[in-house]
Design an enzyme around this catalytic site. Sequence first.
Site, short mmCIF file in Angstrom:
data_model
loop_
_atom_site.label_atom_id
_atom_site.label_comp_id
_atom_site.label_asym_id
_atom_site.label_seq_id
_atom_site.Cartn_x
_atom_site.Cartn_y
_atom_site.Cartn_z
N SER A 131 0.56 -1.38 -0.45
CA SER A 131 -0.40 -0.08 -0.01
C SER A 131 0.73 1.40 -0.28
O SER A 131 1.59 1.37 0.52
CB SER A 131 -0.52 0.16 1.31
OG SER A 131 -1.75 1.68 1.36
N GLU A 133 0.08 3.84 1.51
CA GLU A 133 -0.01 4.21 3.00
C GLU A 133 1.67 3.84 3.41
O GLU A 133 2.10 4.75 4.56
CB GLU A 133 -1.26 3.47 3.81
CG GLU A 133 -1.30 3.70 4.77
CD GLU A 133 -2.41 4.68 4.80
OE1 GLU A 133 -2.81 5.80 4.23
OE2 GLU A 133 -2.25 6.14 5.74
N TYR A 154 -2.02 0.08 10.41
CA TYR A 154 -2.24 -0.59 9.16
C TYR A 154 -0.64 -0.59 8.30
O TYR A 154 -0.59 -1.53 7.89
CB TYR A 154 -3.75 0.25 8.84
CG TYR A 154 -2.53 -0.11 7.00
CD1 TYR A 154 -4.13 -1.40 6.62
CD2 TYR A 154 -2.90 0.75 6.48
CE1 TYR A 154 -4.77 -2.20 5.57
CE2 TYR A 154 -3.05 0.11 4.95
CZ TYR A 154 -3.61 -1.05 4.31
OH TYR A 154 -4.16 -1.66 3.35
P1 NAP Z 1 -11.53 -4.19 1.25
O1 NAP Z 1 -12.62 -4.12 0.97
O2 NAP Z 1 -11.34 -4.12 2.55
O3 NAP Z 1 -11.33 -6.09 0.93
C1 NAP Z 1 -10.85 -6.63 2.37
C2 NAP Z 1 -10.78 -8.09 2.50
O4 NAP Z 1 -10.19 -8.84 3.30
C3 NAP Z 1 -12.41 -8.55 2.56
O5 NAP Z 1 -12.66 -10.18 1.58
C4 NAP Z 1 -12.34 -9.05 4.01
O6 NAP Z 1 -13.15 -10.23 3.93
C5 NAP Z 1 -10.78 -9.69 3.64
N1 NAP Z 1 -10.25 -9.71 5.34
C6 NAP Z 1 -10.67 -9.88 6.43
N2 NAP Z 1 -9.75 -9.71 7.31
C7 NAP Z 1 -9.57 -11.12 6.94
C8 NAP Z 1 -9.27 -11.84 7.78
N3 NAP Z 1 -8.72 -12.27 8.96
N4 NAP Z 1 -8.99 -13.34 7.32
C9 NAP Z 1 -9.03 -13.18 5.84
N5 NAP Z 1 -9.20 -12.26 5.14
C10 NAP Z 1 -9.89 -10.93 5.44
O7 NAP Z 1 -10.20 -4.20 1.00
P2 NAP Z 1 -9.93 -3.84 -0.94
O8 NAP Z 1 -9.71 -1.90 -1.06
O9 NAP Z 1 -10.22 -4.49 -2.05
O10 NAP Z 1 -8.28 -4.15 -0.78
C11 NAP Z 1 -7.41 -5.10 -1.09
C12 NAP Z 1 -6.14 -5.42 -0.81
O11 NAP Z 1 -5.87 -4.27 -1.13
C13 NAP Z 1 -5.79 -4.68 1.06
O12 NAP Z 1 -4.96 -5.49 1.65
C14 NAP Z 1 -5.40 -3.70 1.33
O13 NAP Z 1 -5.26 -3.05 2.01
C15 NAP Z 1 -4.72 -3.44 -0.12
N6 NAP Z 1 -5.02 -2.27 -1.01
C16 NAP Z 1 -6.14 -1.63 -1.24
C17 NAP Z 1 -5.81 -0.11 -1.97
C18 NAP Z 1 -7.41 0.45 -2.19
O14 NAP Z 1 -7.09 2.02 -1.76
N7 NAP Z 1 -8.64 0.34 -1.94
C19 NAP Z 1 -4.93 0.41 -2.15
C20 NAP Z 1 -3.59 -0.01 -1.76
C21 NAP Z 1 -3.58 -1.60 -1.00
P3 NAP Z 1 -14.79 -9.80 4.41
O15 NAP Z 1 -15.52 -9.18 3.50
O16 NAP Z 1 -14.81 -11.08 5.19
O17 NAP Z 1 -14.16 -8.84 5.40
N1 GDD Z 2 -12.43 6.90 7.03
C1 GDD Z 2 -12.29 8.50 6.20
N2 GDD Z 2 -13.60 8.76 7.12
N3 GDD Z 2 -11.75 9.79 6.30
C2 GDD Z 2 -11.62 10.33 6.20
C3 GDD Z 2 -12.78 11.35 6.91
C4 GDD Z 2 -14.09 9.91 7.25
O1 GDD Z 2 -14.52 10.88 7.98
N4 GDD Z 2 -12.57 12.36 6.50
C5 GDD Z 2 -11.59 12.99 6.24
N5 GDD Z 2 -11.11 11.36 5.83
C6 GDD Z 2 -9.10 11.87 5.81
C7 GDD Z 2 -8.61 10.34 6.37
O2 GDD Z 2 -8.50 11.28 7.26
C8 GDD Z 2 -7.56 10.36 5.04
O3 GDD Z 2 -6.56 11.60 4.93
C9 GDD Z 2 -8.69 10.25 4.08
O4 GDD Z 2 -9.33 10.88 3.81
C10 GDD Z 2 -8.55 9.17 2.89
O5 GDD Z 2 -8.96 8.13 3.72
P1 GDD Z 2 -9.62 6.31 3.84
O6 GDD Z 2 -10.41 6.76 2.60
O7 GDD Z 2 -9.79 5.99 4.60
O8 GDD Z 2 -8.41 5.75 3.12
P2 GDD Z 2 -6.73 5.99 3.26
O9 GDD Z 2 -6.12 6.58 2.08
O10 GDD Z 2 -6.51 6.10 4.80
O11 GDD Z 2 -6.48 4.37 3.10
C11 GDD Z 2 -6.86 3.58 2.02
O12 GDD Z 2 -6.12 3.49 0.97
C12 GDD Z 2 -4.85 3.16 1.75
C13 GDD Z 2 -3.65 3.25 0.12
O13 GDD Z 2 -3.22 4.48 0.55
C14 GDD Z 2 -7.54 2.64 2.31
O14 GDD Z 2 -7.78 1.39 1.28
C15 GDD Z 2 -5.83 1.46 2.55
O15 GDD Z 2 -6.40 0.06 2.52
C16 GDD Z 2 -5.16 1.89 1.60
O16 GDD Z 2 -4.15 0.52 2.19
#
Ligand code: NAP
Ligand code: GDD
Length: 364
Positions: A131, A133, A154
């Site tokens: 990520s 992050e 995280y």
């Molecule tokens: P998501 O929608 O939160 O999906 C997470 C998945 O992990 C869900 O299927 C969840 O199952 C499963 N999970 C949670 N805890 C688990 C456990 N203990 N054992 C097995 N499975 C578990 O996340 P996403 O946005 O699709 O992201 C996919 C991956 O990419 C994650 O690893 C995330 O950290 C990473 N990532 C995401 C982003 C982004 O912007 N989306 C960016 C960078 C990296 P349930 O449905 O049962 O909760």
């Molecule tokens: N969730 C959330 N809720 N975020 C908020 C809010 C709120 O009410 N208000 C402001 N934010 C700001 C957070 O502080 C953060 O700076 C930004 O919005 C994005 O927050 P999220 O959408 O929760 O995503 P993230 O950037 O913290 O994390 C996501 O992206 C990562 C990749 O950079 C997640 O998908 C991570 O799993 C992923 O790795």
Amino acid sequence: MPKRALITGITGQDGSYLAELLLAHDYEIHGIIRRASSFNTERLDHIYEDPHNPKARMVLHYGDLSSSEQLTSLIYNLEPDEIYNLGAQSHVRVSFETPEYTGNVTGLGIVRILEAVRRSGIQTRFYQASSSEMFGASPPPQSEDTHFHPRSPYAVAKAYAHWTTVNYREAYNLFLSCGILFNHESPRRGETFVTRKITRALAKILAGKQKVLYLGNLDARRDWGYAPEYVEGMWRILQQDESEDYVLGTGESHSVREFVDEAFSYAGLDWREYVKIDYAYLRPSEVDHLLADASKARQKLGWEPTITFRQLVRIMVDADLQSEGISRAGEGEAILKEHFAEWHQWNGAVSQVLEGRRGTANVG
Ligand code: NAP
Ligand code: GDD
């Protein structure tokens, strides 16, 4: 013989899109889902096939990243050609409340998989969902060479998983690659991530079900892309001759305030009349600015996202309006038609998921 893939996190946003993409490439897919007391397969129901059908190409298995038992036996028995580790406790704010659990699943889970891969001796290609992050406090733009300075439990767990993957690659000469993905969103984004929280609240305000949208830090900047394009990037990473790590992102960043403004103005509202700040949503330590330098992915994978920030907002707003039964402004569907081939059109990608045959895809 079709390729066989094993996906952790298949019920999540990315897992569901990746499953669709791999089905379109004729893979046989095995997904690990968590046992829950209520259905958690909403994002998969539209592609589910009854396992009694001998031609079914998607099979779900119960398992959990916090325990080796099922991970190990699936890896030994299935001998997958490709493994995608997308499972995680993926919410940054939540990780401050549950640091130990997040470390166990998002961090240590990788060791459970990689030990099974190493000990089984199978020939497989492995993808780790790293990520942006992890870059945390490192100034933008961030590339594969940027120093990690994680700012949340995280991100620390993801950095552990990332370096474990690199270490196993170097130590055991395995095909293990990490995609360092910047934020990617869609109508299937979890409801508590900021983009979806905004588009859902907007739809509920228009439906007369909500009056105020409470948010935290509006100044944070993110590099937001459209999730289906990122799962295509994951797949390409595993089709390379060499295993390597890649940054995927758009190269453009926007503030949370800009996202709110873009969404509300598309729906004809002034966000200032609806948004209030709730300090509960601030994080103990914040990541201020993420902005990808994805030139390596462009050059080596030929990967370049095409959906702009403005288009992403329109797709998400339209989907949430539709789910509230409000007629959508309508640009989202045209955008998908213009950018994607058959596997990702509005009907399958959005409407069928919204209609949701809740729980059809459960095993047991
Ligand atoms: P998501 O929608 O939160 O999906 C997470 C998945 O992990 C869900 O299927 C969840 O199952 C499963 N999970 C949670 N805890 C688990 C456990 N203990 N054992 C097995 N499975 C578990 O996340 P996403 O946005 O699709 O992201 C996919 C991956 O990419 C994650 O690893 C995330 O950290 C990473 N990532 C995401 C982003 C982004 O912007 N989306 C960016 C960078 C990296 P349930 O449905 O049962 O909760
Ligand atoms: N969730 C959330 N809720 N975020 C908020 C809010 C709120 O009410 N208000 C402001 N934010 C700001 C957070 O502080 C953060 O700076 C930004 O919005 C994005 O927050 P999220 O959408 O929760 O995503 P993230 O950037 O913290 O994390 C996501 O992206 C990562 C990749 O950079 C997640 O998908 C991570 O799993 C992923 O790795």
